[in-house]
Write an enzyme that holds these catalytic residues in place. Sequence first.
Site, PDB file in Angstrom:
ATOM      1  CG  PHE A   1      -2.003   1.090   1.192  1.00 47.13           C
ATOM      2  CD1 PHE A   1      -3.160   1.038   0.832  1.00 47.13           C
ATOM      3  CD2 PHE A   1      -1.778   2.095   1.986  1.00 47.13           C
ATOM      4  CE1 PHE A   1      -4.004   1.743   1.117  1.00 47.13           C
ATOM      5  CE2 PHE A   1      -2.575   3.477   2.127  1.00 47.13           C
ATOM      6  CZ  PHE A   1      -4.119   3.147   1.591  1.00 47.13           C
TER       7      PHE A   1
ATOM      8  CG  LEU B   1      -0.920   7.486   1.569  1.00 48.91           C
ATOM      9  CD1 LEU B   1      -1.741   8.003   0.520  1.00 48.91           C
ATOM     10  CD2 LEU B   1      -2.001   7.271   2.700  1.00 48.91           C
TER      11      LEU B   1
ATOM     12  CD  GLU C   1       4.269  11.225  -2.561  1.00 49.70           C
ATOM     13  OE1 GLU C   1       4.562  12.384  -2.595  1.00 49.70           O
ATOM     14  OE2 GLU C   1       3.704  10.667  -3.583  1.00 49.70           O
TER      15      GLU C   1
ATOM     16  CB  SER D   1       2.110  13.852   9.108  1.00 49.59           C
ATOM     17  OG  SER D   1       2.814  13.018  10.025  1.00 49.59           O
TER      18      SER D   1
ATOM     19  CG  PHE E   1      -7.591   9.853   5.008  1.00 52.00           C
ATOM     20  CD1 PHE E   1      -6.219   9.599   4.731  1.00 52.00           C
ATOM     21  CD2 PHE E   1      -8.007  11.021   4.854  1.00 52.00           C
ATOM     22  CE1 PHE E   1      -5.258  10.718   4.661  1.00 52.00           C
ATOM     23  CE2 PHE E   1      -7.169  12.331   4.905  1.00 52.00           C
ATOM     24  CZ  PHE E   1      -5.736  12.023   4.925  1.00 52.00           C
TER      25      PHE E   1
ATOM     26  NE  ARG F   1      19.600 -11.245  38.127  1.00 52.03           N
ATOM     27  CZ  ARG F   1      20.772 -11.369  37.678  1.00 52.03           C
ATOM     28  NH1 ARG F   1      21.015 -12.664  36.863  1.00 52.03           N
ATOM     29  NH2 ARG F   1      21.790 -10.683  37.719  1.00 52.03           N
TER      30      ARG F   1
ATOM     31  N   GLY G   1      16.977  -5.582  34.137  1.00 53.34           N
ATOM     32  CA  GLY G   1      18.562  -5.514  34.137  1.00 53.34           C
ATOM     33  C   GLY G   1      19.450  -5.314  32.900  1.00 53.34           C
TER      34      GLY G   1
ATOM     35  CD  GLU H   1      -0.601   2.430   9.075  1.00 53.34           C
ATOM     36  OE1 GLU H   1      -1.003   3.517   8.264  1.00 53.34           O
ATOM     37  OE2 GLU H   1      -0.348   1.307   8.427  1.00 53.34           O
ATOM     38  N   GLY H   2      -0.214   7.516  11.334  1.00 55.36           N
ATOM     39  CA  GLY H   2      -0.652   8.749  12.102  1.00 55.36           C
ATOM     40  C   GLY H   2       0.348   8.686  13.336  1.00 55.36           C
TER      41      GLY H   2
END
Length: 394
Positions: free
Chosen positions: A136, A138, A140, A145, A246, A278, A349, A373-374
């Site tokens: 997909f 979209l 660039e 954003s 979108f 531990r 640790g 995705e935002g």
Amino acid sequence: MSVAAGTNTSDLLDLDALLSSGELAVRNSVREFVKDKIRPSIAHWYEDAVFPRELAPALGSLGLLGMHLDGYGCASRSAVEYGLACLELEAGDSGLRTFVSVQGSLAMTAIHSFGSEEQKRSWLPGMATGELIGCFALTEPTAGSDPSAMTTFAQADGHNGSGWVLNGAKRWIGLASIADVAVVWAATNDGVRGFLVPAGTEGFTATPIEPKLSMRASIQCDITLDNVRLGPESLLPAARGLRGPFSCLNEARYGIAWGAMGAARDSYEAALAYSLERLQFGKPLAGYQLTQEKLVNMVLEIQKGTLLALQLGRRKDAGTLRPEQISMGKLNNVREAIAIAREARTILGGNGITLDYSPLRHANNLESVRTYEGTDEVHTLILGQHLTGIAAFR
């Protein structure tokens, strides 16, 4: 030392009681797949930056590819079932959940929602089985954003009837170098449109982005489009404007809200198990107040985040889910998952920086999940606009 038998320390609220038997069956089948097929090898895939392409048919056989879609070989599962699958896959690794999201929520959804009947029949059945891979395209290099600023352009091809010529570049495109078909979004004289570009098309080049500190068991690429000539059949006929991509992004964001809780839960469980075994100063790490506070805070956020994801899923299945609600889930759950993974690493640790343990791998992966995705900032502004009625993007 161990927790009492039968105690599920990851589900204090008994959220499983909110799930149907069918939903639990899907969840359990994916959990077993992750246990058998992903956990034994994920550290090596991550270290060697290998995406296990051979798992695609197995994921297809489980019905996980385009599992929320109807027909064309897709599983027609509910939104909650899809979310539970994402949660379990990301408990294994974000890269494997990302593959399912790119394939199903993005590429397959674009074809299913906006493609012609011929396009659907040509691509979706093979993608549902994992025989064919999609990507997909979209984002660039200079338009992440803000996709309205994309410069990739599709010009009507006067030499090819009603065909098209695409020129431009895309970046951070998952699976592009192994994809059989790319869903490419481009500006045209008639607004943003979507195009199907088969692998091997002249002028289409996908180059994996390397080296990476995150998503190492996954593939992200740069794409160049240099006079890519396509026939009229390449156009997704029902996609016009940015509403098309979108809507696909919202499908992926929904899955992320679930998936992030899987990474968080796995980080917590790794830290809990380690702290019980531990010994420090003569007793287990789990016996110290500071450690217990960390574990409690992790469980609180995992339970709240999972409840949030489940509410989104119920609303999605009811057809009432709104975009700002998806933003709430993506923003909150990824942000909290990163904090949990980082806190879990502190309990481990020095051993926590090795790939013998999952929390730092999850934390690194979630930095990518947080961005794609935002970003946090974008989803904050979406929610801010919803609360105030004022758009603050510019």
